[in-house]
Design a protein around this motif. Structure first.
Motif, PDB file in Angstrom:
ATOM      1  N   UNK A 118       5.232 -13.231  -1.825  1.00 15.14           N
ATOM      2  CA  UNK A 118       4.220 -12.370  -1.210  1.00 15.14           C
ATOM      3  C   UNK A 118       3.683 -11.401  -2.261  1.00 15.14           C
ATOM      4  N   UNK A 119       2.405 -11.526  -2.559  1.00 12.34           N
ATOM      5  CA  UNK A 119       1.790 -10.702  -3.587  1.00 12.34           C
ATOM      6  C   UNK A 119       1.144  -9.463  -2.977  1.00 12.34           C
ATOM      7  N   UNK A 120       0.865  -8.476  -3.818  1.00 11.73           N
ATOM      8  CA  UNK A 120       0.167  -7.273  -3.356  1.00 11.73           C
ATOM      9  C   UNK A 120      -1.210  -7.627  -2.830  1.00 11.73           C
ATOM     10  N   UNK A 121      -1.851  -8.608  -3.457  1.00 11.44           N
ATOM     11  CA  UNK A 121      -3.177  -9.037  -3.008  1.00 11.44           C
ATOM     12  C   UNK A 121      -3.108  -9.638  -1.603  1.00 11.44           C
ATOM     13  N   UNK A 122      -2.123 -10.485  -1.357  1.00 13.15           N
ATOM     14  CA  UNK A 122      -1.975 -11.105  -0.041  1.00 13.15           C
ATOM     15  C   UNK A 122      -1.710 -10.058   1.033  1.00 13.15           C
TER      16      UNK A 122
ATOM     17  N   UNK B 290       3.534  -9.639   8.844  1.00  8.16           N
ATOM     18  CA  UNK B 290       3.494  -9.130   7.481  1.00  8.16           C
ATOM     19  C   UNK B 290       3.013  -7.680   7.540  1.00  8.16           C
ATOM     20  N   UNK B 291       3.452  -6.882   6.569  1.00 10.56           N
ATOM     21  CA  UNK B 291       3.054  -5.477   6.514  1.00 10.56           C
ATOM     22  C   UNK B 291       2.518  -5.120   5.127  1.00 10.56           C
ATOM     23  N   UNK B 292       1.509  -4.291   5.115  1.00  8.22           N
ATOM     24  CA  UNK B 292       1.014  -3.731   3.868  1.00  8.22           C
ATOM     25  C   UNK B 292       1.950  -2.603   3.454  1.00  8.22           C
ATOM     26  N   UNK B 293       2.654  -2.746   2.305  1.00  5.53           N
ATOM     27  CA  UNK B 293       3.631  -1.725   1.928  1.00  5.53           C
ATOM     28  C   UNK B 293       3.005  -0.511   1.241  1.00  5.53           C
ATOM     29  N   UNK B 294       1.713  -0.597   0.968  1.00  6.98           N
ATOM     30  CA  UNK B 294       0.990   0.492   0.295  1.00  6.98           C
ATOM     31  C   UNK B 294       1.623   0.851  -1.058  1.00  6.98           C
ATOM     32  N   UNK B 295       2.054  -0.175  -1.745  1.00  9.50           N
ATOM     33  CA  UNK B 295       2.616  -0.005  -3.076  1.00  9.50           C
ATOM     34  C   UNK B 295       2.590  -1.367  -3.772  1.00  9.50           C
TER      35      UNK B 295
ATOM     36  N   UNK C 194       8.056  -5.819   3.866  1.00 11.97           N
ATOM     37  CA  UNK C 194       6.749  -6.464   3.838  1.00 11.97           C
ATOM     38  C   UNK C 194       6.627  -7.601   4.843  1.00 11.97           C
ATOM     39  N   UNK C 195       7.744  -8.030   5.424  1.00 10.35           N
ATOM     40  CA  UNK C 195       7.697  -9.125   6.395  1.00 10.35           C
ATOM     41  C   UNK C 195       8.920  -9.044   7.287  1.00 10.35           C
ATOM     42  N   UNK C 196       8.751  -9.400   8.543  1.00  6.75           N
ATOM     43  CA  UNK C 196       9.887  -9.530   9.458  1.00  6.75           C
ATOM     44  C   UNK C 196       9.680 -10.761  10.321  1.00  6.75           C
ATOM     45  N   UNK C 197      10.758 -11.485  10.565  1.00  9.27           N
ATOM     46  CA  UNK C 197      10.730 -12.644  11.441  1.00  9.27           C
ATOM     47  C   UNK C 197      11.884 -12.563  12.423  1.00  9.27           C
TER      48      UNK C 197
ATOM     49  N   UNK D  42      -2.522  -6.868   1.014  1.00  5.07           N
ATOM     50  CA  UNK D  42      -3.432  -5.713   1.001  1.00  5.07           C
ATOM     51  C   UNK D  42      -4.217  -5.553   2.302  1.00  5.07           C
ATOM     52  N   UNK D  43      -4.489  -6.655   3.013  1.00  3.05           N
ATOM     53  CA  UNK D  43      -5.261  -6.553   4.254  1.00  3.05           C
ATOM     54  C   UNK D  43      -4.393  -6.681   5.504  1.00  3.05           C
ATOM     55  N   UNK D  44      -3.090  -6.642   5.317  1.00  5.62           N
ATOM     56  CA  UNK D  44      -2.186  -6.752   6.452  1.00  5.62           C
ATOM     57  C   UNK D  44      -1.995  -5.374   7.098  1.00  5.62           C
ATOM     58  N   UNK D  45      -1.606  -5.327   8.372  1.00  9.45           N
ATOM     59  CA  UNK D  45      -1.431  -4.042   9.062  1.00  9.45           C
ATOM     60  C   UNK D  45      -0.271  -3.241   8.479  1.00  9.45           C
ATOM     61  N   UNK D  46      -0.311  -1.938   8.694  1.00 11.20           N
ATOM     62  CA  UNK D  46       0.811  -1.088   8.333  1.00 11.20           C
ATOM     63  C   UNK D  46       1.931  -1.283   9.356  1.00 11.20           C
TER      64      UNK D  46
END
Length: 233
Positions: free
Chosen positions: A59-63, A42-47, A22-25, A65-69
């Protein structure tokens, strides 16, 4: 030599069971000196995000939800990584998730020969000691006071400092002044720009360290108490 220190945050512990990144730095080092160049996403994990994972990184699913795949940013990420060695703490975990994401979109996985594991380095240097990132920050005096929760970029920045200390300290990178910085568009005179970049953590004022007049007087009195000292011969 160019190296990339990186960290990931995930939905769980095992990509083989459906967990996702869900995130990489990423932090760029050149001759073991941070250049100031970073990559963060950040990435939307679609789950869903399990409560245990959210408690670790916040990092919540709501946060998310609008991030790129991941697929949307994979080319940019791979361009930043280039062909540099990739440094991570317990690197098999981070490599496993990175390569799982690449495999899902039919990209070639990152070759494991590029992996540099700071846990393995620390285990050789400090056998029997605690090897967590927090423990190594404490051992080497790396300020982690602003690390409330895990965050991929912050943890990569902390790990970059720990990695340099594990390999012998900052003096190993002094040859940067005479080298051309490959990959960031800088010139041989880029040292000033590198040093001038501000860290992302809190800036603390320098501590006064000069001896006071009273301390100097007490030192002189103390030195006079020696009977026929060698340095007076």
């Amino acid at each position: 030599m160019r190296e990339i220190v990186f960290d990931t945050e995930t939905t769980g512990l095992d990509p083989k069971t459906g967990d996702r990144m869900v995130e990489i730095g990423c932090v760029e080092l050149y001759n073991r000196v941070p250049t100031g160049e970073t990559y963060h996403a950040y990435f939307n994990p679609q789950r869903d995000i399990p409560a245990g994972a959210e408690a670790v990184h916040g990092l919540s699913a709501s946060f998310l939800s609008d991030k790129p795949l991941f697929a949307d940013l994979a080319d940019d990420l791979l361009y930043f990584l280039g062909d540099a060695p990739l440094v991570a703490h317990n690197a098999g975990f981070d490599f496993g998730f990175l390569n799982a994401e690449l495999t899902l979109i039919d990209f070639e996985p990152v070759c494991m020969t590029r992996m540099v594991d700071t846990v393995a380095i620390a285990r050789k240097r400090h056998p029997g000691a605690k090897l967590s990132l927090d423990a190594l920050c404490t051992r080497y005096g790396v300020d982690r006071s602003h690390r409330v929760k895990h965050g991929a970029l912050l943890d990569a920045e902390l790990l970059a400092q720990v990695y340099v200390e594990l390999l012998g300290g900052r003096q190993i990178g002094l040859e940067l002044a005479a080298e051309h910085h490959v990959g960031s568009g800088s010139t041989p005179g880029a040292v000033a720009a590198v040093i001038g970049r501000k860290p992302t953590g809190p800036v603390r004022p320098p501590r006064p360290h000069a001896a006071t007049d009273d301390e100097l007087a007490r030192h002189r009195k103390f030195m006079k108490g020696f009977d026929q000292p060698l340095w007076a011969r």
